[in-house]
Design a protein around this motif. Sequence first.
Motif: not given
Length: 78
Positions: A6, A8, A30, A33-34
């Motif tokens: 993932e 970051y 992510k 996206r979150d």
Amino acid sequence: KMEDGEKYMIRTPCEFLSGNKCSVYESRPKACRDFPYLHNSQFRQRMLTAIDNTEICPIAYNVMEILKLELEFPSKLK
């Protein structure tokens, strides 16, 4: 990338912002996206983060305003 693959970010402000828009939107991390994390199943445990996000995210701000109305939160302290 993290061990699980993932992506970051480690810098603020994001180096991929271009004209206040994400230049890597299709492959953003992510966490991006979150954000603002309102759909998280543990939203209550992240309430302070959600409150902090109201300063930088219109969606988070609007959700908090709706929550205040639904919970009949006082608009002024007495």
